[in-house]
Design a protein around this motif. Structure first.
Motif, short mmCIF file in Angstrom:
data_model
loop_
_atom_site.label_atom_id
_atom_site.label_comp_id
_atom_site.label_asym_id
_atom_site.label_seq_id
_atom_site.Cartn_x
_atom_site.Cartn_y
_atom_site.Cartn_z
N THR A 97 19.03 -3.22 -13.26
CA THR A 97 18.52 -3.20 -11.89
C THR A 97 17.43 -2.15 -11.78
N LEU A 98 16.27 -2.59 -11.33
CA LEU A 98 15.14 -1.70 -11.05
C LEU A 98 14.97 -1.64 -9.54
N THR A 99 15.09 -0.45 -8.99
CA THR A 99 15.01 -0.26 -7.54
C THR A 99 13.80 0.59 -7.19
N ILE A 100 12.91 0.04 -6.38
CA ILE A 100 11.77 0.82 -5.88
C ILE A 100 12.32 1.81 -4.87
N ASN A 101 12.13 3.08 -5.13
CA ASN A 101 12.83 4.13 -4.39
C ASN A 101 11.87 4.96 -3.55
N ARG A 102 11.27 4.30 -2.55
CA ARG A 102 10.41 4.99 -1.57
C ARG A 102 10.84 4.55 -0.16
N PRO A 103 12.10 4.72 0.18
CA PRO A 103 12.57 4.18 1.46
C PRO A 103 11.86 4.78 2.67
N GLU A 104 11.37 6.01 2.55
CA GLU A 104 10.67 6.63 3.68
C GLU A 104 9.33 5.95 3.93
N LYS A 105 8.81 5.24 2.93
CA LYS A 105 7.57 4.46 3.05
C LYS A 105 7.86 2.96 3.05
N LEU A 106 9.12 2.59 3.28
CA LEU A 106 9.57 1.20 3.20
C LEU A 106 9.19 0.58 1.85
N ASN A 107 9.24 1.44 0.82
CA ASN A 107 9.00 1.03 -0.57
C ASN A 107 7.61 0.46 -0.80
N ALA A 108 6.64 0.94 -0.01
CA ALA A 108 5.27 0.45 -0.14
C ALA A 108 4.73 0.72 -1.55
N LEU A 109 3.89 -0.21 -2.00
CA LEU A 109 3.33 -0.14 -3.35
C LEU A 109 2.05 0.69 -3.36
N ASN A 110 2.09 1.83 -4.03
CA ASN A 110 0.87 2.58 -4.30
C ASN A 110 0.56 2.46 -5.79
N ARG A 111 -0.53 3.08 -6.21
CA ARG A 111 -0.94 2.93 -7.61
C ARG A 111 0.11 3.48 -8.57
N GLY A 135 4.92 -3.80 1.78
CA GLY A 135 3.50 -4.04 1.54
C GLY A 135 2.91 -2.98 0.64
N ALA A 136 1.58 -2.96 0.58
CA ALA A 136 0.88 -1.90 -0.14
C ALA A 136 0.84 -0.65 0.74
N ASP A 137 0.59 0.47 0.12
CA ASP A 137 0.51 1.74 0.83
C ASP A 137 -0.84 1.80 1.56
N ILE A 138 -0.82 1.60 2.89
CA ILE A 138 -2.06 1.48 3.66
C ILE A 138 -2.86 2.77 3.63
N ALA A 139 -2.19 3.91 3.64
CA ALA A 139 -2.91 5.19 3.60
C ALA A 139 -3.75 5.30 2.34
N GLU A 140 -3.22 4.79 1.22
CA GLU A 140 -3.98 4.82 -0.02
C GLU A 140 -5.07 3.76 -0.01
N LEU A 141 -4.77 2.59 0.53
CA LEU A 141 -5.75 1.51 0.58
C LEU A 141 -7.00 1.89 1.36
N GLN A 142 -6.80 2.59 2.46
CA GLN A 142 -7.90 2.87 3.39
C GLN A 142 -9.04 3.65 2.74
N SER A 143 -8.71 4.43 1.73
CA SER A 143 -9.72 5.30 1.13
C SER A 143 -10.42 4.67 -0.07
N LEU A 144 -10.06 3.44 -0.46
CA LEU A 144 -10.61 2.85 -1.67
C LEU A 144 -12.04 2.34 -1.46
N GLY A 183 2.06 -7.09 -0.14
CA GLY A 183 2.34 -6.87 -1.55
C GLY A 183 3.81 -7.03 -1.89
N GLY A 184 4.69 -6.85 -0.91
CA GLY A 184 6.12 -7.05 -1.15
C GLY A 184 6.46 -8.51 -1.38
N LEU A 185 5.86 -9.40 -0.57
CA LEU A 185 6.07 -10.83 -0.80
C LEU A 185 5.39 -11.26 -2.10
N GLU A 186 4.22 -10.71 -2.37
CA GLU A 186 3.56 -11.02 -3.64
C GLU A 186 4.44 -10.62 -4.83
N LEU A 187 5.08 -9.46 -4.73
CA LEU A 187 5.98 -9.00 -5.78
C LEU A 187 7.19 -9.93 -5.89
#
Length: 260
Positions: free
Chosen positions: A16-30, A65-74, A111-115
């Protein structure tokens, strides 16, 4: 490996692989995308692992989803690299050669549905909400979402989900083929674990052949796909597991597959 954003646990041949960023709703960053890529590479190469459960920590979200704070600066070039990194990681999951089950307790958005869609089976609770809301950010899916939702749900549903950006409930998601099963939240872990155990007890090379025939052969024209299936089928006659499976059937007992 030691991961900052993932938890990795083994229960026999099930990892079992668990994405462990519950404070960010497990958003995907780089960083999380890179860790997922590494973790699935490791699971692929570990012969003791026969099935994988992919989960998100907490009660609210699989991945929101993806981490919007990180996305905004790309910049555009950084966004291209981000998209390609996500697509590469998800293609690794899709072509892993071992069955991957997405455990979806709540939100699987963007990104969560994509995953989730790159996993081979998706089990959701009745509280699951699935969608591709990128259009509300002035964007479109970038991790393969437009292509996988088209193949899973069809053109009409793909256009609706991407153009309107509105999530669907678990019942509609199951109807569209985005979820394989909808279960009660209280039985989600039990049902996912039972399914993983069933897969882990199956012949690994047969499972790999099925995944290849559908995911690789299924992208070919029909005649080429049929030939791909025939060769993949024939190759399994070189395995000990085929001889064990056929012998067990004739002897009216359960097979004991070794993966050889």
């Amino acid at each position: 490996m030691n991961y900052q954003n993932l938890l990795c646990t083994d229960r026999g041949p099930v990892r079992t692989l668990t994405i462990n960023r519950p404070e960010k709703l497990n958003a995907l960053n780089r960083a999380t995308i890179a860790e997922l890529h590494a973790a699935f590479d490791e699971a692929r190469d570990d012969n003791s692992v026969r099935a994988i459960i992919l989960a998100g920590a907490g009660e609210k979200a699989f991945v929101a989803g993806a981490d919007i704070a990180e996305l905004q600066s790309l910049s555009p070039m950084e966004a291209l690299a981000f998209s390609r990194a996500g697509q590469s990681m998800m293609r690794t999951i899709e072509l892993l050669g071992k069955p991957v089950i997405a455990r979806i307790q709540g939100f699987a958005l963007g990104g969560g549905l994509e995953l989730a869609m790159c996993c081979h089976l998706r089990i959701g609770s009745e509280k699951a909400r699935l969608g591709l809301p990128e259009v509300t950010l002035g964007l479109l899916p970038g991790f393969g979402g437009t292509q996988r939702v088209l193949r899973l749900a069809g053109r009409a549903a793909a256009l609706e989900l991407c153009l309107l950006g509105q999530p669907v409930n678990a019942t509609r998601a199951e109807h569209l083929g985005l979820l394989n099963r909808v279960v009660a939240i209280d039985s989600l872990d039990k049902d996912v674990n039972e399914l993983a155990d069933q897969l882990a007890a199956s012949a690994p090379q047969a499972l790999a052949g099925i995944l290849d025939a559908i995911l690789v052969g299924g992208e070919c024209p029909s005649a080429e796909g049929m030939e791909f299936e025939s060769k993949t089928f024939a190759l399994r006659f070189s395995t000990d597991d085929m001889r064990e499976g056929t012998a067990a059937f004739l002897e009216k007992r359960k097979p004991d597959f070794k993966g050889t």
